[in-house]
Write a protein that holds these residues in place. Structure first.
Motif, short mmCIF file in Angstrom:
data_model
loop_
_atom_site.label_atom_id
_atom_site.label_comp_id
_atom_site.label_asym_id
_atom_site.label_seq_id
_atom_site.Cartn_x
_atom_site.Cartn_y
_atom_site.Cartn_z
N HIS A 43 -17.58 -24.52 -4.44
CA HIS A 43 -16.25 -23.90 -4.43
C HIS A 43 -15.19 -24.90 -3.95
N LYS A 68 -12.86 -20.74 -12.68
CA LYS A 68 -14.30 -20.63 -12.41
C LYS A 68 -14.96 -19.47 -13.16
N TYR A 105 -10.81 -24.32 -9.77
CA TYR A 105 -11.18 -23.07 -9.10
C TYR A 105 -10.60 -21.85 -9.81
#
Length: 255
Positions: A117, A129, A126
């Motif tokens: 992460h 994702k 991110y």
């Protein structure tokens, strides 16, 4: 302190229906921790074979390869391998793709998930994702492939024509991204490429191989006048053209 990679008198022969084929001949190379090495040579000379041996995927005929002082006798978590294509699975999200190697190695811990992460946040993926690979650009997919490789925390990254599937403009941008990530994460990287400019722009040293059976014809230490060394900045350095012409002539002899 010893070298992170040592290749000592490496030879490789393939067996075929027509007899033995010499692929590599007396390769000797030492690489320091944190170095970025480019390997350039004529097509079919054995560049990818050399990476496969270093990764432990292929056994050499004779000679030794040492990673962190230990003889390579098979695959290792210390070495990450990034291929020409990103090899992301279309049915898995970006996060699931990035976690795949950890799942296979049974390293799917909360600590490693947190690290993944952090990598996704640091390198701008991110927010994507939960997207699927076909929803990302080629450059973003390649970044995801690198993060998947970094997730297992290897000491060494092997990049086998890692940018060649991209169009030229994307390739320049991605090489800039990947170089920045590798340097920030303090990884040792070995890049196989047909692109002389790419090899020079990213490397601390360029290893020039001869035609098959490949031997090391020359090793160039790349010293460029740049305020901040990046692939794009390197191409603008006054010394760049000289390195390019020298390496081009060395390759031309063997074509």
């Amino acid at each position: 302190m010893g070298y992170i990679v040592e290749i000592d008198r490496l030879f490789m022969k393939y067996h075929s229906q027509n007899g033995e084929i010499d692929a590599l001949s007396d390769i000797n190379l030492k690489i320091d921790k944190g170095e970025f090495i480019s390997i350039i040579g004529p097509s079919g000379c054995g560049k990818s074979t050399l990476l496969s041996i270093m990764s432990g995927l292929l056994a050499q005929t004779s000679g030794d390869v040492f990673i962190n002082g230990k003889k390579v006798s098979g695959t290792s978590f210390e070495v990450g391998y990034m291929l020409q294509k990103d090899e992301l699975f279309d049915w898995r999200t970006i996060l699931q793709n990035v976690m795949l190697g950890l799942e296979i190695r049974k390293m799917h811990t909360s600590e490693n998930k947190k690290y993944v992460h952090e990598l996704l946040k640091t390198y701008g993926l991110y927010d994507f994702k939960d997207k699927y690979p076909n929803q990302l650009s080629g450059g973003m997919r390649q970044r995801a492939a690198l993060i998947r490789t970094l997730a297992a925390k290897p000491d060494i990254l092997l990049l086998d024509e890692a940018f060649s599937a991209l169009d030229y403009q994307t390739r320049l941008a991605v090489s800039e991204d990947i170089y920045t990530i590798i340097k920030k994460e303090n990884k040792t990287a070995i890049l196989v490429t047909h692109d002389i400019s790419e090899g020079i722009s990213m490397a601390d040293r360029v290893v020039v191989l001869s035609n098959r059976p490949a031997t090391i014809k020359n090793i160039h230490k790349i010293e460029l006048t740049c305020n901040k060394r990046t692939p794009l900045c390197s191409r603008e350095a006054p010394e760049f053209r000289g390195y390019f012409n020298t390496i081009w002539k060395e390759l031309e002899v063997h074509v």
